[in-house]
Design an enzyme around this catalytic site. Structure first.
Site, PDB file in Angstrom:
ATOM      1  NE  ARG A 165      -4.030  -2.033   0.393  1.00 16.29           N
ATOM      2  CZ  ARG A 165      -4.027  -3.314   0.033  1.00 16.29           C
ATOM      3  NH1 ARG A 165      -3.008  -3.824  -0.625  1.00 16.29           N
ATOM      4  NH2 ARG A 165      -5.072  -4.088   0.291  1.00 16.29           N
ATOM      5  CB  SER A 239      -8.648  -1.805   4.553  1.00 17.57           C
ATOM      6  OG  SER A 239      -8.969  -3.089   4.084  1.00 17.57           O
ATOM      7  CD  GLU A 335      -5.834   0.744   2.189  1.00 21.55           C
ATOM      8  OE1 GLU A 335      -5.620  -0.405   2.594  1.00 21.55           O
ATOM      9  OE2 GLU A 335      -6.707   1.019   1.343  1.00 21.55           O
TER      10      GLU A 335
HETATM   11  P1  FAD Z   1      -9.187   8.543  -4.986  1.00 18.93           P
HETATM   12  O1  FAD Z   1      -9.846   8.161  -3.713  1.00 18.93           O
HETATM   13  O2  FAD Z   1      -9.895   9.442  -5.892  1.00 18.93           O
HETATM   14  O3  FAD Z   1      -7.747   9.143  -4.652  1.00 18.93           O
HETATM   15  C1  FAD Z   1      -6.888   8.490  -3.742  1.00 18.93           C
HETATM   16  C2  FAD Z   1      -5.572   9.304  -3.643  1.00 18.93           C
HETATM   17  O4  FAD Z   1      -4.888   9.291  -4.892  1.00 18.93           O
HETATM   18  C3  FAD Z   1      -5.815  10.785  -3.332  1.00 18.93           C
HETATM   19  O5  FAD Z   1      -4.736  11.228  -2.540  1.00 18.93           O
HETATM   20  C4  FAD Z   1      -5.790  11.445  -4.705  1.00 18.93           C
HETATM   21  O6  FAD Z   1      -5.402  12.803  -4.657  1.00 18.93           O
HETATM   22  C5  FAD Z   1      -4.759  10.603  -5.422  1.00 18.93           C
HETATM   23  N1  FAD Z   1      -5.006  10.474  -6.878  1.00 18.93           N
HETATM   24  C6  FAD Z   1      -6.101   9.939  -7.469  1.00 18.93           C
HETATM   25  N2  FAD Z   1      -5.945   9.904  -8.799  1.00 18.93           N
HETATM   26  C7  FAD Z   1      -4.730  10.428  -9.061  1.00 18.93           C
HETATM   27  C8  FAD Z   1      -3.990  10.669 -10.261  1.00 18.93           C
HETATM   28  N3  FAD Z   1      -4.480  10.362 -11.466  1.00 18.93           N
HETATM   29  N4  FAD Z   1      -2.769  11.222 -10.148  1.00 18.93           N
HETATM   30  C9  FAD Z   1      -2.255  11.544  -8.954  1.00 18.93           C
HETATM   31  N5  FAD Z   1      -2.901  11.359  -7.785  1.00 18.93           N
HETATM   32  C10 FAD Z   1      -4.126  10.802  -7.839  1.00 18.93           C
HETATM   33  N6  FAD Z   1      -7.727  -0.873  -2.161  1.00 18.93           N
HETATM   34  C11 FAD Z   1      -6.903  -1.929  -2.315  1.00 18.93           C
HETATM   35  O7  FAD Z   1      -5.689  -1.764  -2.504  1.00 18.93           O
HETATM   36  N7  FAD Z   1      -7.375  -3.211  -2.264  1.00 18.93           N
HETATM   37  C12 FAD Z   1      -8.681  -3.480  -2.049  1.00 18.93           C
HETATM   38  O8  FAD Z   1      -9.075  -4.650  -2.009  1.00 18.93           O
HETATM   39  C13 FAD Z   1      -9.580  -2.386  -1.871  1.00 18.93           C
HETATM   40  N8  FAD Z   1     -10.887  -2.597  -1.642  1.00 18.93           N
HETATM   41  C14 FAD Z   1     -11.731  -1.541  -1.474  1.00 18.93           C
HETATM   42  C15 FAD Z   1     -13.100  -1.800  -1.240  1.00 18.93           C
HETATM   43  C16 FAD Z   1     -13.985  -0.751  -1.073  1.00 18.93           C
HETATM   44  C17 FAD Z   1     -15.440  -1.046  -0.826  1.00 18.93           C
HETATM   45  C18 FAD Z   1     -13.513   0.593  -1.168  1.00 18.93           C
HETATM   46  C19 FAD Z   1     -14.475   1.736  -1.036  1.00 18.93           C
HETATM   47  C20 FAD Z   1     -12.177   0.855  -1.375  1.00 18.93           C
HETATM   48  C21 FAD Z   1     -11.260  -0.217  -1.520  1.00 18.93           C
HETATM   49  N9  FAD Z   1      -9.881   0.003  -1.749  1.00 18.93           N
HETATM   50  C22 FAD Z   1      -9.041  -1.070  -1.939  1.00 18.93           C
HETATM   51  C23 FAD Z   1      -9.338   1.373  -1.783  1.00 18.93           C
HETATM   52  C24 FAD Z   1      -9.483   2.056  -3.165  1.00 18.93           C
HETATM   53  O9  FAD Z   1     -10.350   1.338  -3.994  1.00 18.93           O
HETATM   54  C25 FAD Z   1      -8.114   2.184  -3.861  1.00 18.93           C
HETATM   55  O10 FAD Z   1      -7.213   2.900  -3.067  1.00 18.93           O
HETATM   56  C26 FAD Z   1      -8.248   2.875  -5.230  1.00 18.93           C
HETATM   57  O11 FAD Z   1      -7.041   2.766  -5.944  1.00 18.93           O
HETATM   58  C27 FAD Z   1      -8.606   4.371  -5.101  1.00 18.93           C
HETATM   59  O12 FAD Z   1      -8.895   4.875  -6.389  1.00 18.93           O
HETATM   60  P2  FAD Z   1      -9.677   6.231  -6.587  1.00 18.93           P
HETATM   61  O13 FAD Z   1      -9.658   6.562  -8.016  1.00 18.93           O
HETATM   62  O14 FAD Z   1     -11.017   6.146  -5.953  1.00 18.93           O
HETATM   63  O15 FAD Z   1      -8.742   7.218  -5.757  1.00 18.93           O
HETATM   64  N1  EPU Z   2     -10.552 -10.464  10.793  1.00 22.47           N
HETATM   65  C1  EPU Z   2     -11.196 -10.521  12.013  1.00 22.47           C
HETATM   66  N2  EPU Z   2     -12.243  -9.669  12.246  1.00 22.47           N
HETATM   67  C2  EPU Z   2     -12.671  -8.775  11.331  1.00 22.47           C
HETATM   68  C3  EPU Z   2     -12.010  -8.709  10.079  1.00 22.47           C
HETATM   69  C4  EPU Z   2     -10.947  -9.566   9.834  1.00 22.47           C
HETATM   70  O1  EPU Z   2     -10.836 -11.315  12.877  1.00 22.47           O
HETATM   71  O2  EPU Z   2     -13.606  -8.048  11.627  1.00 22.47           O
HETATM   72  C5  EPU Z   2      -9.396 -11.355  10.538  1.00 22.47           C
HETATM   73  C6  EPU Z   2      -9.764 -12.759  10.133  1.00 22.47           C
HETATM   74  O3  EPU Z   2      -8.850 -13.603  10.781  1.00 22.47           O
HETATM   75  C7  EPU Z   2      -9.453 -12.791   8.653  1.00 22.47           C
HETATM   76  C8  EPU Z   2      -8.306 -11.818   8.558  1.00 22.47           C
HETATM   77  O4  EPU Z   2      -8.599 -10.812   9.528  1.00 22.47           O
HETATM   78  O5  EPU Z   2      -9.093 -14.065   8.252  1.00 22.47           O
HETATM   79  C9  EPU Z   2      -8.133 -11.164   7.196  1.00 22.47           C
HETATM   80  O6  EPU Z   2      -9.364 -10.563   6.808  1.00 22.47           O
HETATM   81  P1  EPU Z   2      -9.730 -10.354   5.258  1.00 22.47           P
HETATM   82  O7  EPU Z   2      -9.444 -11.595   4.490  1.00 22.47           O
HETATM   83  O8  EPU Z   2     -11.101  -9.774   5.206  1.00 22.47           O
HETATM   84  O9  EPU Z   2      -8.652  -9.319   4.757  1.00 22.47           O
HETATM   85  P2  EPU Z   2      -8.085  -7.989   5.406  1.00 22.47           P
HETATM   86  O10 EPU Z   2      -6.723  -8.239   5.911  1.00 22.47           O
HETATM   87  O11 EPU Z   2      -9.077  -7.409   6.350  1.00 22.47           O
HETATM   88  C10 EPU Z   2      -6.926  -7.215   3.194  1.00 22.47           C
HETATM   89  C11 EPU Z   2      -6.819  -5.913   2.454  1.00 22.47           C
HETATM   90  C12 EPU Z   2      -8.042  -5.717   1.585  1.00 22.47           C
HETATM   91  C13 EPU Z   2      -8.113  -6.849   0.571  1.00 22.47           C
HETATM   92  C14 EPU Z   2      -8.213  -8.179   1.343  1.00 22.47           C
HETATM   93  C15 EPU Z   2      -8.141  -9.372   0.415  1.00 22.47           C
HETATM   94  C16 EPU Z   2      -5.441  -4.400   3.737  1.00 22.47           C
HETATM   95  C17 EPU Z   2      -5.400  -3.228   4.647  1.00 22.47           C
HETATM   96  N3  EPU Z   2      -6.656  -4.816   3.377  1.00 22.47           N
HETATM   97  O12 EPU Z   2      -8.030  -7.076   4.088  1.00 22.47           O
HETATM   98  O13 EPU Z   2      -7.910  -4.483   0.876  1.00 22.47           O
HETATM   99  O14 EPU Z   2      -9.232  -6.717  -0.261  1.00 22.47           O
HETATM  100  O15 EPU Z   2      -7.104  -8.287   2.276  1.00 22.47           O
HETATM  101  O16 EPU Z   2      -6.857  -9.489  -0.084  1.00 22.47           O
HETATM  102  O17 EPU Z   2      -4.399  -4.908   3.359  1.00 22.47           O
HETATM  103  C18 EPU Z   2      -8.334  -2.163   1.044  1.00 22.47           C
HETATM  104  O18 EPU Z   2      -7.109  -2.012   0.970  1.00 22.47           O
HETATM  105  O19 EPU Z   2      -9.138  -1.191   1.115  1.00 22.47           O
HETATM  106  C19 EPU Z   2      -8.880  -3.515   1.069  1.00 22.47           C
HETATM  107  C20 EPU Z   2     -10.178  -3.788   1.177  1.00 22.47           C
END
Ligand code: FAD
Ligand code: EPU
Length: 339
Positions: A165, A239, A335
């Protein structure tokens, strides 16, 4: 190119926070972006780039020109080895649309990253990751406009400084560049990555006979829909914290006190611990504090049930950090970009 004044950012962030931007404008090409940056009103203000707004928390009105990235277009360049294709995407494409496009072309490498919200251009900023794959695994290079000079600059994989990240754009290069396109190297001959926990179980449940990119993508979508709240229904940014990486020695002490603590080795000396588990152990999972709270199924996700102020969510995040610190001696890092 329209510039709005004192515009609400509520439709442009998945937390659904109602902050105002001094100026708000969209750009659909590098040319339009350059024009905007030369506009005297825009020039006079700090700039904030937004893609899908899925990784930001607004805690106040944004005294800035907020520029919404809508640069579209995807091009394919097959490589001479016959096994790979370079895919270059406009940074304003929706990330999941790029995943779907690559599946249609039978190109592998990003199927495990299905359904991550947001734009292609934001993906390198935090090196998006899920289900055992990170953006860096297929990333080749990106182009970005340097705000100060107006020049287009290429960043190679190495220059992006990817980590968990993390990238150079959250550190030294923070706020200096606008990503305009991203190039990935995808495969025509596939290696399927099903090593991450729930994928195999889901494939079994779905009675998938033959592994394919689409089957993996569908399994990932299924898991994500069952675990994470849909921002269209409940405001959130995924997250809220990163999973902390702690010294092995501390992990072993904690394991003797809390035998159920999960941990994944990241090096011989460090272990990654799920922040969701730590937060749940502190009693936060499912807590509702008026209009905001902690998601009932995923303690790592802070939510806005409607009408919450960004500062309330931020205060909750800091209360959570304190309680995890007190109980486990581990400091969580957000994050989400708190603005
Ligand atoms: P924004 O929120 O619009 O911007 C994020 C940051 O990047 C800001 O600081 C912004 O200024 C900057 N920025 C955006 N675009 C540009 C650009 N073109 N050039 C320079 N700077 C820029 N993330 C994960 O890694 N893994 C996951 O599994 C994951 N799951 C998610 C699930 C949910 C339900 C949600 C809501 C979010 C999740 N995220 C996850 C976080 C998010 O999806 C990512 O961080 C994504 O890349 C953000 O994209 P965005 O376009 O919405 O960025
Ligand atoms: N867990 C709990 N309680 C909770 C949630 C999680 O005990 O309420 C424990 C469980 O043991 C579970 C473990 O945490 O097995 C991991 O949970 P999960 O598989 O849901 O993944 P995570 O670590 O919570 C990360 C990323 C996600 C990504 C998933 C799948 C980060 C910060 N988050 O979540 O990314 O989608 O793994 O790879 O690394 C994001 O970055 O926004 C995001 C959603």
């Amino acid at each position: 190119m329209t510039i709005q004044r004192e515009a609400s950012l509520q439709p442009y962030n998945t937390f659904g926070i109602d902050a105002r931007a001094t100026l708000l404008a969209e750009f659909t090409s590098v040319e339009e972006l350059r024009q905007l940056l030369q506009n005297p009103e825009v020039q006079a203000l700090p700039k904030l780039i937004l893609g899908g707004g899925s990784n930001v928390l607004f805690t106040q009105d944004v005294e800035a020109a907020v520029l919404l990235n809508r640069i579209k277009g995807i091009t394919l360049n097959p490589e001479a080895d016959g096994k790979h294709v370079l895919v270059t995407s406009g940074s304003g494409e929706t990330w999941h649309d790029l995943v779907l496009y690559s599946l249609e072309q039978d190109l592998g490498g990003i199927e495990n990253l299905s359904l991550i919200p947001g734009t292609v251009g934001a993906a390198p900023l935090q090196n998006i990751g899920a289900y055992g794959v990170e953006l860096k695994d297929t990333f080749v290079s990106l182009e970005a406009l340097e705000m100060e000079s107006g020049n287009l600059v290429t960043f190679t994989h190495e220059q992006c400084g990817f980590g968990y990240r993390e990238s150079v754009f959250k550190k030294e290069a923070k706020g200096k560049f606008i990503v305009t396109s991203v190039t990935l190297r995808l495969t025509k001959e596939h290696t399927f990555n099903t090593s991450y926990g729930a994928i195999q179980d889901t494939l079994l449940q779905q009675q998938v006979q033959e592994l394919s990119l689409k089957a993996i993508s569908q399994a990932v979508c299924h898991i994500r829909r069952s675990k994470l709240p849909d921002p269209a229904k409940i405001g959130n940014a995924g997250s809220f914290f990163k999973n902390p990486e702690i010294p092995l020695a501390l992990f072993e002490i904690l394991k003797s006190q809390y035998p159920g603590i999960p941990g994944y080795p990241v090096s011989p000396e460090t272990v990654k611990v799920p922040a969701g588990w730590l937060i749940e152990q502190c009693g936060w999972r499912g807590k509702i504090l008026g209009k905001h709270g902690v998601h009932k199924d995923q303690a790592l996700v802070l939510v806005n049930y409607g009408g919450a102020a960004g500062n309330d969510v931020k205060a909750l995040a800091y209360e959570i950090i304190q309680s995890v610190e007190q109980k486990f001696g581990i400091t969580l890092t957000p994050e989400v970009n708190i603005i």
